[in-house]
Enzyme design. Sequence first.
Site, PDB file in Angstrom:
ATOM      1  N   CYS A  14       0.840  -1.193   0.000  1.00  0.00           N
ATOM      2  CA  CYS A  14       0.000   0.000   0.000  1.00  0.00           C
ATOM      3  C   CYS A  14       0.881   1.249   0.000  1.00  0.00           C
ATOM      4  O   CYS A  14       1.879   1.271   0.728  1.00  0.00           O
ATOM      5  CB  CYS A  14      -0.899  -0.027   1.226  1.00  0.00           C
ATOM      6  SG  CYS A  14      -2.048   1.350   1.322  1.00  0.00           S
ATOM      7  N   PRO A  15       0.582   2.218  -0.783  1.00  0.00           N
ATOM      8  CA  PRO A  15      -0.587   2.427  -1.645  1.00  0.00           C
ATOM      9  C   PRO A  15      -0.353   2.074  -3.113  1.00  0.00           C
ATOM     10  O   PRO A  15      -1.192   2.369  -3.952  1.00  0.00           O
ATOM     11  CB  PRO A  15      -0.835   3.926  -1.510  1.00  0.00           C
ATOM     12  CG  PRO A  15       0.553   4.500  -1.450  1.00  0.00           C
ATOM     13  CD  PRO A  15       1.355   3.470  -0.654  1.00  0.00           C
TER      14      PRO A  15
END
Length: 79
Positions: A14-15
């Site tokens: 992430c992200p």
Amino acid sequence: MDIHKELDARGLTCPLPILKAKKALSDMHSGEVLKVLATDPGSVRDFQAFARQTGNDLLEQQASEVNGKPEYVHLLRRR
């Protein structure tokens, strides 16, 4: 179901899977389906939130093991 584009986000955290999916969807036509392969367990909830926030349809999510490691498949339909 027809898959119009596939994105390999395995190994990314992430992200990055979301950012790459956002870019891929922006290059697609309305109604087309994007398949995202990911290994980040957080991608399950991340793609749920992404779909809610962007209006794209989260058609399906699958979890499996490949070579003893978790792998997640997310199918999104471009709004």
